[in-house]
Design a protein around this motif. Structure first.
Motif, mmCIF file in Angstrom:
data_model
loop_
_atom_site.group_PDB
_atom_site.id
_atom_site.type_symbol
_atom_site.label_atom_id
_atom_site.label_comp_id
_atom_site.label_asym_id
_atom_site.label_seq_id
_atom_site.Cartn_x
_atom_site.Cartn_y
_atom_site.Cartn_z
ATOM 1 N N GLY A 134 29.526 -7.921 52.172
ATOM 2 C CA GLY A 134 28.635 -7.366 51.151
ATOM 3 C C GLY A 134 27.190 -7.415 51.606
ATOM 4 O O GLY A 134 26.893 -7.398 52.804
ATOM 5 N N ASP A 135 26.291 -7.506 50.636
ATOM 6 C CA ASP A 135 24.863 -7.480 50.943
ATOM 7 C C ASP A 135 24.427 -8.654 51.816
ATOM 8 O O ASP A 135 23.464 -8.549 52.586
ATOM 9 C CB ASP A 135 24.052 -7.490 49.636
ATOM 10 C CG ASP A 135 24.270 -6.214 48.826
ATOM 11 O OD1 ASP A 135 24.657 -5.205 49.452
ATOM 12 O OD2 ASP A 135 24.070 -6.256 47.600
ATOM 13 N N SER A 136 25.122 -9.795 51.679
ATOM 14 C CA SER A 136 24.711 -10.975 52.442
ATOM 15 C C SER A 136 25.131 -10.896 53.908
ATOM 16 O O SER A 136 24.706 -11.702 54.733
ATOM 17 C CB SER A 136 25.303 -12.243 51.811
ATOM 18 O OG SER A 136 26.731 -12.194 51.843
ATOM 19 N N ILE A 137 25.992 -9.937 54.232
ATOM 20 C CA ILE A 137 26.442 -9.771 55.617
ATOM 21 C C ILE A 137 25.942 -8.417 56.103
ATOM 22 O O ILE A 137 26.571 -7.374 55.898
ATOM 23 C CB ILE A 137 27.979 -9.855 55.731
ATOM 24 C CG1 ILE A 137 28.459 -11.228 55.260
ATOM 25 C CG2 ILE A 137 28.434 -9.591 57.157
ATOM 26 C CD1 ILE A 137 29.960 -11.411 55.321
ATOM 27 N N SER A 138 24.789 -8.439 56.732
ATOM 28 C CA SER A 138 24.148 -7.195 57.155
ATOM 29 C C SER A 138 24.524 -6.795 58.575
ATOM 30 O O SER A 138 24.805 -5.639 58.847
ATOM 31 C CB SER A 138 22.623 -7.343 57.051
ATOM 32 O OG SER A 138 21.974 -6.196 57.571
ATOM 33 N N THR A 139 24.552 -7.767 59.469
ATOM 34 C CA THR A 139 24.787 -7.471 60.885
ATOM 35 C C THR A 139 26.095 -8.095 61.362
ATOM 36 O O THR A 139 26.723 -8.889 60.658
ATOM 37 C CB THR A 139 23.633 -8.005 61.743
ATOM 38 O OG1 THR A 139 23.635 -9.445 61.651
ATOM 39 C CG2 THR A 139 22.293 -7.463 61.279
ATOM 40 N N VAL A 140 26.476 -7.759 62.588
ATOM 41 C CA VAL A 140 27.665 -8.362 63.196
ATOM 42 C C VAL A 140 27.487 -9.874 63.300
ATOM 43 O O VAL A 140 28.435 -10.634 63.087
ATOM 44 C CB VAL A 140 27.931 -7.734 64.578
ATOM 45 C CG1 VAL A 140 29.034 -8.498 65.316
ATOM 46 C CG2 VAL A 140 28.314 -6.264 64.444
ATOM 47 N N ASP B 236 23.399 -7.505 66.831
ATOM 48 C CA ASP B 236 22.381 -6.945 65.936
ATOM 49 C C ASP B 236 22.789 -5.618 65.291
ATOM 50 O O ASP B 236 22.028 -5.020 64.526
ATOM 51 C CB ASP B 236 21.059 -6.779 66.681
ATOM 52 C CG ASP B 236 21.182 -5.862 67.896
ATOM 53 O OD1 ASP B 236 22.310 -5.449 68.215
ATOM 54 O OD2 ASP B 236 20.146 -5.572 68.533
ATOM 55 N N VAL B 237 23.994 -5.152 65.589
ATOM 56 C CA VAL B 237 24.480 -3.901 65.005
ATOM 57 C C VAL B 237 24.745 -4.093 63.511
ATOM 58 O O VAL B 237 25.290 -5.112 63.082
ATOM 59 C CB VAL B 237 25.769 -3.435 65.727
ATOM 60 C CG1 VAL B 237 26.441 -2.301 64.963
ATOM 61 C CG2 VAL B 237 25.451 -3.007 67.152
ATOM 62 N N LYS B 238 24.353 -3.088 62.713
ATOM 63 C CA LYS B 238 24.570 -3.147 61.279
ATOM 64 C C LYS B 238 26.062 -2.961 60.961
ATOM 65 O O LYS B 238 26.708 -2.060 61.499
ATOM 66 C CB LYS B 238 23.758 -2.058 60.571
ATOM 67 C CG LYS B 238 22.254 -2.170 60.749
ATOM 68 C CD LYS B 238 21.702 -3.384 60.014
ATOM 69 C CE LYS B 238 20.174 -3.415 60.076
ATOM 70 N NZ LYS B 238 19.610 -4.604 59.380
#
Length: 317
Positions: free
Chosen positions: A18-24, A57-59
């Motif tokens: 969800g929102d708390s997990i933005s990147t790899v 750093d990949v979304k």
């Protein structure tokens, strides 16, 4: 929010992206909370972006993940890494075994007292089958230390000490051979090492079973006195579909196959991994050799010491 399932070490973990997990990297940190495997030690096999493993750093929003997607992870706990990096106390001494006379090999492998020891191991040694043995496949028995792994050097990750092209070699060999790991160390050491190298959970090949030092026997040689060896007769006695005609063993110490010299191939030892991992091609070349000889009904007539010339000269080496 997308729920995915991470499979690791025989267990499944549900993770909500969800929102708390933005990147790899955020995703890996969430996995760490469930498994305690640090992000830098995680390898997410089927998490792909344009066919490649995405950078940290990949979304995550750029990666197509359906709800319920199962992601297979390879990675070791810090405690397992420390254990696998520790040099075990029961390692056999490294000796120069290049000049054991061939006539002594013949005498050793047929001596009644040693055959009796093998019979005893067949009856008493317990083997835990990890993956089904496949009808019609030949048998490849592999050592670990200095054969697949430089166990004396130090590094931050096991991959730095792994022999180059290990997974490619095992994947190619698995087409024609059941694969067994036999190390002159403890079963715990073998299990942790195979986890560290990603061998025990690789999707492209399966290890049939492990064999440890307890299956070895002692013999006496004129030059070196009493030494321990790996008699393939233990495996042949337990599983008769494996025979001298369809078995080959790789080991960096020739003395380890003194009880079955016709089935042993002395591999070049892989040492000083940091200096040699960019130029070592031994496993790639041996994969080709195994492919070539897989067609033979009887491999026991081969002289594996001349394996590098097989393609040029054929069967009668």
């Amino acid at each position: 929010m997308t729920n995915v399932i991470v499979k690791w070490n025989g267990k499944e973990y549900n993770i909500d992206i969800g929102d708390s997990i933005s990147t790899v990297l955020d995703f890996k940190k969430a996995i760490e909370q469930h498994t305690n495997v640090r992000p830098e030690r995680q390898k997410l096999l089927n998490l792909k972006l344009k066919g490649k493993a995405p950078d940290d750093d990949v979304k995550m929003s750029t990666i197509s993940l359906r709800p319920g997607t199962k992601i297979m992870m390879m990675g070791s706990l810090e405690s397992s890494v420390e254990e696998a990096q520790r040099i075990p106390e029961n390692l056999p001494p490294v000796i120069n075994d290049l000049d054991i006379p061939e006539e002594e090999e013949v005498a050793i492998e047929n001596r009644e007292e040693y055959l009796h020891k093998i019979d005893k191991r067949v009856k008493e040694y317990e083997i835990k089958i990890l993956n089904e043995m496949r009808p019609g496949k030949k048998l490849l028995v592999l050592d670990i230390d200095y054969t697949l792994f430089d166990h004396r050097s130090t590094a931050e990750t096991g991959a730095e000490l792994m022999r180059p092209f290990l997974h490619e070699f095992l994947t190619a060999s698995y087409k024609h051979y059941d694969i067994v790991i036999w190390s002159a160390t403890s079963m715990k050491w073998i299990e942790e090492k195979m986890k560290l190298l990603g061998v025990s959970s690789h999707p492209d090949y399966k290890i049939a079973f492990y064999v440890d030092s307890l299956a070895m026997i002692t013999i006496e040689t004129q030059k070196y006195g009493v030494i321990e060896v790996k008699p393939l007769g233990v495996i042949w006695g337990k599983y008769p579909h494996y025979t001298p005609q369809n078995t080959i063993m790789f080991d960096d110490l020739r003395r380890n196959f003194l009880m079955n010299p016709q089935n042993g191939l002395k591999i070049r030892a892989f040492r000083q991994a940091h200096q040699n991992r960019d130029k070592d091609r031994e496993l790639l070349r041996l994969a080709s050799y195994l492919e070539d000889i897989a067609q033979l009904e009887n491999m026991s007539k081969l002289h594996h010491s001349r394996w590098e010339r097989f393609r040029d000269h054929g069967y009668n080496l």
